[in-house]
Every structure is written in C-alpha cells, then in structure tokens.
Design a protein around this motif. Sequence first.
Motif, mmCIF file in Angstrom:
data_model
loop_
_atom_site.group_PDB
_atom_site.id
_atom_site.type_symbol
_atom_site.label_atom_id
_atom_site.label_comp_id
_atom_site.label_asym_id
_atom_site.label_seq_id
_atom_site.Cartn_x
_atom_site.Cartn_y
_atom_site.Cartn_z
ATOM 1 N N LEU A 128 0.823 -1.207 0.000
ATOM 2 C CA LEU A 128 0.000 0.000 0.000
ATOM 3 C C LEU A 128 0.860 1.261 0.000
ATOM 4 C CD1 LEU A 128 -2.906 -0.914 2.467
ATOM 5 C CD2 LEU A 128 -2.944 -0.868 -0.024
ATOM 6 N N VAL A 129 2.098 1.159 0.480
ATOM 7 C CA VAL A 129 3.012 2.301 0.444
ATOM 8 C C VAL A 129 3.292 2.707 -1.004
ATOM 9 C CG1 VAL A 129 5.329 3.085 1.084
ATOM 10 C CG2 VAL A 129 4.033 1.641 2.646
ATOM 11 N N ASP A 130 3.149 1.772 -1.932
ATOM 12 C CA ASP A 130 3.401 2.062 -3.344
ATOM 13 C C ASP A 130 2.248 2.814 -4.007
ATOM 14 O OD1 ASP A 130 5.854 0.669 -3.252
ATOM 15 O OD2 ASP A 130 4.832 -1.242 -3.610
ATOM 16 N N LEU A 131 1.115 2.898 -3.341
ATOM 17 C CA LEU A 131 -0.051 3.530 -3.974
ATOM 18 C C LEU A 131 0.177 5.011 -4.254
ATOM 19 C CD1 LEU A 131 -3.369 2.148 -2.402
ATOM 20 C CD2 LEU A 131 -2.607 2.053 -4.782
ATOM 21 N N ALA B 38 -1.396 10.690 -12.287
ATOM 22 C CA ALA B 38 -1.956 12.041 -12.378
ATOM 23 C C ALA B 38 -0.958 13.047 -12.938
ATOM 24 C CB ALA B 38 -2.417 12.500 -10.996
ATOM 25 N N GLY B 39 0.287 12.607 -13.172
ATOM 26 C CA GLY B 39 1.291 13.538 -13.671
ATOM 27 C C GLY B 39 1.802 14.480 -12.604
ATOM 28 N N ALA B 40 1.670 14.080 -11.329
ATOM 29 C CA ALA B 40 2.102 14.928 -10.221
ATOM 30 C C ALA B 40 3.515 14.571 -9.794
ATOM 31 C CB ALA B 40 1.146 14.777 -9.031
ATOM 32 N N SER B 41 4.238 15.557 -9.281
ATOM 33 C CA SER B 41 5.600 15.334 -8.803
ATOM 34 C C SER B 41 5.566 14.822 -7.365
ATOM 35 C CB SER B 41 6.405 16.635 -8.857
ATOM 36 O OG SER B 41 6.485 17.115 -10.189
ATOM 37 N N LEU B 42 6.509 13.973 -7.026
ATOM 38 C CA LEU B 42 6.626 13.496 -5.653
ATOM 39 C C LEU B 42 7.259 14.584 -4.793
ATOM 40 C CD1 LEU B 42 7.911 9.860 -6.314
ATOM 41 C CD2 LEU B 42 5.593 10.568 -5.708
ATOM 42 N N PRO B 43 6.943 14.629 -3.501
ATOM 43 C CA PRO B 43 7.505 15.675 -2.635
ATOM 44 C C PRO B 43 9.027 15.597 -2.581
ATOM 45 C CG PRO B 43 6.443 13.947 -1.346
ATOM 46 C CD PRO B 43 6.066 13.709 -2.765
ATOM 47 N N ALA B 44 9.658 16.746 -2.708
ATOM 48 C CA ALA B 44 11.121 16.794 -2.699
ATOM 49 C C ALA B 44 11.683 16.990 -1.304
ATOM 50 C CB ALA B 44 11.603 17.928 -3.604
ATOM 51 N N ASP B 45 10.826 17.352 -0.336
ATOM 52 C CA ASP B 45 11.305 17.672 1.007
ATOM 53 C C ASP B 45 11.069 16.551 2.014
ATOM 54 O OD1 ASP B 45 8.586 17.883 0.919
ATOM 55 O OD2 ASP B 45 8.468 19.737 2.084
ATOM 56 N N SER B 46 10.670 15.374 1.532
ATOM 57 C CA SER B 46 10.468 14.240 2.439
ATOM 58 C C SER B 46 10.704 12.943 1.668
ATOM 59 C CB SER B 46 9.051 14.250 3.025
ATOM 60 O OG SER B 46 8.086 14.124 2.007
ATOM 61 N N PRO B 47 11.159 11.897 2.373
ATOM 62 C CA PRO B 47 11.434 10.626 1.675
ATOM 63 C C PRO B 47 10.148 9.948 1.211
ATOM 64 C CG PRO B 47 11.683 10.364 4.039
ATOM 65 C CD PRO B 47 11.494 11.830 3.802
ATOM 66 N N VAL B 48 10.240 9.235 0.118
ATOM 67 C CA VAL B 48 9.126 8.439 -0.406
ATOM 68 C C VAL B 48 9.587 6.988 -0.437
ATOM 69 C CG1 VAL B 48 7.594 8.007 -2.353
ATOM 70 C CG2 VAL B 48 8.259 10.359 -1.777
ATOM 71 N N ASP B 49 9.010 6.169 0.425
ATOM 72 C CA ASP B 49 9.462 4.788 0.539
ATOM 73 C C ASP B 49 8.959 3.903 -0.595
ATOM 74 O OD1 ASP B 49 10.794 5.331 2.914
ATOM 75 O OD2 ASP B 49 9.014 4.944 4.125
ATOM 76 N N GLY B 50 7.795 4.213 -1.136
ATOM 77 C CA GLY B 50 7.188 3.353 -2.136
ATOM 78 C C GLY B 50 7.741 3.570 -3.531
ATOM 79 N N ARG B 51 7.310 2.691 -4.438
ATOM 80 C CA ARG B 51 7.670 2.774 -5.845
ATOM 81 C C ARG B 51 6.399 2.657 -6.681
ATOM 82 N NH1 ARG B 51 11.553 4.098 -3.662
ATOM 83 N NH2 ARG B 51 13.728 3.488 -3.950
ATOM 84 N N SER B 52 6.348 3.392 -7.764
ATOM 85 C CA SER B 52 5.180 3.322 -8.642
ATOM 86 C C SER B 52 5.122 1.966 -9.343
ATOM 87 C CB SER B 52 5.232 4.430 -9.685
ATOM 88 O OG SER B 52 4.201 4.255 -10.653
ATOM 89 N N PHE B 53 3.964 1.332 -9.277
ATOM 90 C CA PHE B 53 3.772 0.088 -10.015
ATOM 91 C C PHE B 53 2.798 0.286 -11.176
ATOM 92 C CE2 PHE B 53 0.860 -0.122 -6.322
ATOM 93 C CZ PHE B 53 -0.373 -0.294 -6.943
#
Length: 270
Positions: free
Chosen positions: A87-90, A98-113
């Motif tokens: 669910l972290v990958d969601l 949606a063509g949105a950028s991931l936050p640059a000021d915090s870590p993102v643990d998931g990966r897009s599937f």
Amino acid sequence: RKPIYSAAVTRMDEALGMILKALERLNIAEETLVIFTSDNGGRTDVFDLELRGSKGNLHEGGVRVPGVFYWPGTIPSGVEDKTRTTLVDLMPTLAELAGASLPADSPVDGRSFLPLLRLGGVQPSAQQVRELEDHLVVWHFPLYLGGSREQRFHPLYGYGNIAGARAVPHSAAMRDNLKVVHFYEYNHTVAFDLNRDPKEKHDLFVEGTAEQRTKARAVETAMFEFIDNANATMPVIPNRRFVACKRFQGGDKEALAIFRQYMGFAPLPA
C-alpha cells in the motif's frame, strides 16, 4: 461462524456494488479508477487460513492481501499479476498516473507500479518488473498486540501484562522472493523463499542452501539499516514484571528452541 462479521462483509459488498452502479449511471465509470484492497490479512477466528499468521502480525497471513484495480476501457479485465507490491506504493503510483511530482522535502518509501496495471493493454517490460521485485520492503512492529483474554502474560519489554499475543515485537523485510522476519524477544531471524514456500514453513537459515542463507542475510542487513536510518522506535525497556512462560519466553537457547518448536520450524543445528 461469525454472523455479525459476515453481515458486515456482505453489507460492504453491497455498498461497493452501489458505487460501481452509480459510476455507470453518471457515465463516469471509464473516467474513474476503483481500487479494492485491505490493509491487513484475515482473522483466524473467521477464516481457515492456509498462510502462517493472521491480522496483526508480519507473516504472510497478516500482510498478503489481494488488490483489485478496476478501470473500464483502460485496465484490461481478467488479468492477474503476482508481482509483490504494498500500500506504500499507492501514493507514487497515483502521482505518476496524475502527472504529479513526488515531494522533494520528504522521503518516499514506495515505488510506482503503474506499468503493472497495463494501461491501454501495454505490457510491463521485464526491466520494470525486475526493478519492482528488487525494491526492499520493510515492516516494523516494535509492540505487543493482545489476543485471547484467557491467556494473560507479562511481556519481556514494556510494562504490566497483556492478554495473549497475536504479535510480539518483530520486524520483517522482503526483496523479490526472499523474506526475513526478526523477533526481538529472541534476537532471532528466520527466512523464507516465498515462491516455493508461501506458507513460511521452512526456515532458509536452517534448511536452505549456502547461497540462500547468504542472500537472506543480505536482506536482513538491509532491513536493520533501513530501521536504523528511520530512527524507528525499538523495544528496549525491560519489563520488571516479566514472567517467562512456555509460549513466549525471552532470552536463552532453551526458550528459543521452544519458540521454534511452537512455530513449527526445524530445530537449530546442535
């Protein structure tokens, strides 16, 4: 067996059907992605699960759940994909969609599937699948989770006493087909090949090949590095009222042997 629980599930199923019919009635079904999944596995008092564990712990019975993605005209119907995701990958998946950028000021643990959804019938490449399978997934549960009120005991860490225990402090990690589970009361880790042993019956550290043990240790090391870098809470405060019991003892080799026997694992080498 559980009429109230069964009624709740039936009602949820009916409500989901109402939502899908509403999307069709409003002519927006082909513009809407519907996701149906769960945040934990089933309950042993409701289902006869074939997998080890259940809701509340990190074995496959507690974390392996189906995920259904429904998007008429975009996602092909009748496709089954067994690539492991969480669910972290969601969030990164929906962001990419949606063509949105991931936050640059915090870590993102998931990966897009997103490639696994086969939008428009486009198949994922072997490299895309490989990258998802190579991604390290970590779970961390440094707590006790109560169970049967008839089996109270004093935990090794924390304070007081708790009812039974659906889970004791433990962490788990998965990379590709390898999964490790570490139990803090015993400072002990077990490992499994989920492709060949989805029921987690055969500990690779005892029954696996030298190559499997080496790879499993690498996953274990990566898990502890991830937990340390995250500055995660750890079970470190001893419970002064701890009373060792046959099912959940902490510390010595005899306790560990009892634990492995209780879990159905092969004995450790002498």
